[in-house]
Design a protein around this motif. Structure first.
Motif, PDB file in Angstrom:
ATOM      1  N   PHE A  34       0.832  -1.198   0.000  1.00  0.00           N
ATOM      2  CA  PHE A  34       0.000   0.000   0.000  1.00  0.00           C
ATOM      3  C   PHE A  34       0.872   1.256   0.000  1.00  0.00           C
ATOM      4  O   PHE A  34       0.579   2.217  -0.716  1.00  0.00           O
ATOM      5  CB  PHE A  34      -0.936   0.002   1.212  1.00  0.00           C
ATOM      6  CG  PHE A  34      -1.960   1.105   1.166  1.00  0.00           C
ATOM      7  CD1 PHE A  34      -3.181   0.901   0.556  1.00  0.00           C
ATOM      8  CD2 PHE A  34      -1.700   2.346   1.727  1.00  0.00           C
ATOM      9  CE1 PHE A  34      -4.131   1.915   0.499  1.00  0.00           C
ATOM     10  CE2 PHE A  34      -2.632   3.364   1.681  1.00  0.00           C
ATOM     11  CZ  PHE A  34      -3.854   3.147   1.064  1.00  0.00           C
ATOM     12  N   LEU A  37       2.043   1.970  -3.384  1.00  0.00           N
ATOM     13  CA  LEU A  37       0.959   2.401  -4.268  1.00  0.00           C
ATOM     14  C   LEU A  37       0.310   3.716  -3.847  1.00  0.00           C
ATOM     15  O   LEU A  37      -0.457   4.308  -4.608  1.00  0.00           O
ATOM     16  CB  LEU A  37      -0.116   1.299  -4.324  1.00  0.00           C
ATOM     17  CG  LEU A  37       0.327  -0.015  -4.935  1.00  0.00           C
ATOM     18  CD1 LEU A  37      -0.732  -1.090  -4.714  1.00  0.00           C
ATOM     19  CD2 LEU A  37       0.639   0.155  -6.410  1.00  0.00           C
ATOM     20  N   TYR A  38       0.619   4.183  -2.661  1.00  0.00           N
ATOM     21  CA  TYR A  38      -0.022   5.372  -2.102  1.00  0.00           C
ATOM     22  C   TYR A  38      -0.038   6.581  -3.058  1.00  0.00           C
ATOM     23  O   TYR A  38      -1.093   7.187  -3.244  1.00  0.00           O
ATOM     24  CB  TYR A  38       0.614   5.740  -0.764  1.00  0.00           C
ATOM     25  CG  TYR A  38       0.066   7.002  -0.155  1.00  0.00           C
ATOM     26  CD1 TYR A  38      -1.188   7.014   0.446  1.00  0.00           C
ATOM     27  CD2 TYR A  38       0.791   8.192  -0.170  1.00  0.00           C
ATOM     28  CE1 TYR A  38      -1.711   8.161   1.012  1.00  0.00           C
ATOM     29  CE2 TYR A  38       0.282   9.343   0.393  1.00  0.00           C
ATOM     30  CZ  TYR A  38      -0.966   9.325   0.979  1.00  0.00           C
ATOM     31  OH  TYR A  38      -1.476  10.477   1.529  1.00  0.00           O
ATOM     32  N   ILE A  41      -2.678   6.023  -5.606  1.00  0.00           N
ATOM     33  CA  ILE A  41      -4.010   6.065  -4.990  1.00  0.00           C
ATOM     34  C   ILE A  41      -4.441   7.509  -4.768  1.00  0.00           C
ATOM     35  O   ILE A  41      -5.568   7.895  -5.097  1.00  0.00           O
ATOM     36  CB  ILE A  41      -4.022   5.258  -3.671  1.00  0.00           C
ATOM     37  CG1 ILE A  41      -3.830   3.759  -3.980  1.00  0.00           C
ATOM     38  CG2 ILE A  41      -5.310   5.506  -2.894  1.00  0.00           C
ATOM     39  CD1 ILE A  41      -3.557   2.912  -2.756  1.00  0.00           C
ATOM     40  N   GLN A  51     -13.371   5.637  -3.841  1.00  0.00           N
ATOM     41  CA  GLN A  51     -12.654   4.692  -2.984  1.00  0.00           C
ATOM     42  C   GLN A  51     -13.103   3.273  -3.299  1.00  0.00           C
ATOM     43  O   GLN A  51     -12.296   2.347  -3.329  1.00  0.00           O
ATOM     44  CB  GLN A  51     -12.926   5.023  -1.519  1.00  0.00           C
ATOM     45  CG  GLN A  51     -12.306   4.036  -0.550  1.00  0.00           C
ATOM     46  CD  GLN A  51     -12.626   4.353   0.889  1.00  0.00           C
ATOM     47  OE1 GLN A  51     -12.526   5.494   1.308  1.00  0.00           O
ATOM     48  NE2 GLN A  51     -13.026   3.341   1.641  1.00  0.00           N
ATOM     49  N   ILE A  54     -11.325   2.028  -6.325  1.00  0.00           N
ATOM     50  CA  ILE A  54      -9.916   1.767  -5.993  1.00  0.00           C
ATOM     51  C   ILE A  54      -9.804   0.454  -5.225  1.00  0.00           C
ATOM     52  O   ILE A  54      -8.957  -0.384  -5.536  1.00  0.00           O
ATOM     53  CB  ILE A  54      -9.318   2.946  -5.192  1.00  0.00           C
ATOM     54  CG1 ILE A  54      -9.196   4.177  -6.107  1.00  0.00           C
ATOM     55  CG2 ILE A  54      -7.969   2.570  -4.593  1.00  0.00           C
ATOM     56  CD1 ILE A  54      -8.868   5.461  -5.388  1.00  0.00           C
ATOM     57  N   LEU A  58      -7.722  -2.816  -6.377  1.00  0.00           N
ATOM     58  CA  LEU A  58      -6.689  -3.371  -5.502  1.00  0.00           C
ATOM     59  C   LEU A  58      -6.988  -4.842  -5.196  1.00  0.00           C
ATOM     60  O   LEU A  58      -6.101  -5.695  -5.256  1.00  0.00           O
ATOM     61  CB  LEU A  58      -6.590  -2.571  -4.201  1.00  0.00           C
ATOM     62  CG  LEU A  58      -6.044  -1.148  -4.300  1.00  0.00           C
ATOM     63  CD1 LEU A  58      -6.170  -0.438  -2.953  1.00  0.00           C
ATOM     64  CD2 LEU A  58      -4.611  -1.150  -4.780  1.00  0.00           C
ATOM     65  N   PHE A  70      -8.373   0.460   4.712  1.00  0.00           N
ATOM     66  CA  PHE A  70      -7.944   1.419   3.693  1.00  0.00           C
ATOM     67  C   PHE A  70      -7.791   2.807   4.309  1.00  0.00           C
ATOM     68  O   PHE A  70      -6.773   3.475   4.115  1.00  0.00           O
ATOM     69  CB  PHE A  70      -8.959   1.444   2.539  1.00  0.00           C
ATOM     70  CG  PHE A  70      -8.642   2.428   1.459  1.00  0.00           C
ATOM     71  CD1 PHE A  70      -7.779   2.103   0.425  1.00  0.00           C
ATOM     72  CD2 PHE A  70      -9.219   3.695   1.459  1.00  0.00           C
ATOM     73  CE1 PHE A  70      -7.493   3.011  -0.588  1.00  0.00           C
ATOM     74  CE2 PHE A  70      -8.937   4.611   0.459  1.00  0.00           C
ATOM     75  CZ  PHE A  70      -8.071   4.271  -0.568  1.00  0.00           C
ATOM     76  N   MET A  74      -4.396   4.947   4.695  1.00  0.00           N
ATOM     77  CA  MET A  74      -4.311   6.294   4.119  1.00  0.00           C
ATOM     78  C   MET A  74      -3.857   7.293   5.185  1.00  0.00           C
ATOM     79  O   MET A  74      -2.980   8.119   4.924  1.00  0.00           O
ATOM     80  CB  MET A  74      -5.675   6.733   3.553  1.00  0.00           C
ATOM     81  CG  MET A  74      -6.079   6.039   2.274  1.00  0.00           C
ATOM     82  SD  MET A  74      -5.017   6.409   0.860  1.00  0.00           S
ATOM     83  CE  MET A  74      -5.391   8.127   0.570  1.00  0.00           C
TER      84      MET A  74
END
Length: 101
Positions: A34, A37-38, A41, A51, A54, A58, A70, A74
């Motif tokens: 994550f 990939l942040y 995103i 969201q 997404i 994912l 999630f 975040m």
């Protein structure tokens, strides 16, 4: 009770092999992925991708996250690494404390 040294070494070797075959915790793996990939995103959220979309994408690629997880990930990424802010504030706090009478 007496143990044969060779048996002990053999047993230790078996245990060491078993330990080396362990895989990292799935949640830790997901957190690392994550973090990588942040930026993408955030880019997609800025482009008003939902969201839900997404999370679906994912999940289709093996990173299955509950919406609450999630949001936690975040928030963690927004605040930076959990170690870095603590280190930064710890670095400035002692100098401030030292300067105080």
């Amino acid at each position: 009770m007496s143990y044969d040294t060779n048996d002990g070494r053999s047993e230790a070797a078996d245990i060491a092999a078993a330990l080396r075959s362990l895989k990292p915790n799935r949640q830790h793996h997901d957190s690392q992925l994550f973090a990588i990939l942040y930026p993408v995103i955030v880019e997609m959220l800025d482009k008003k991708v939902t969201q839900k979309a997404i999370l679906k994408t994912l999940g289709e690629h093996g990173l299955k996250l509950h919406p609450a997880r999630f949001k936690d990930l975040m928030a963690n990424e927004r605040s930076g690494s959990t170690c870095e802010p603590a280190a930064s504030s710890a670095d400035t706090t002692p100098s401030t404390t030292e300067d105080a009478p």
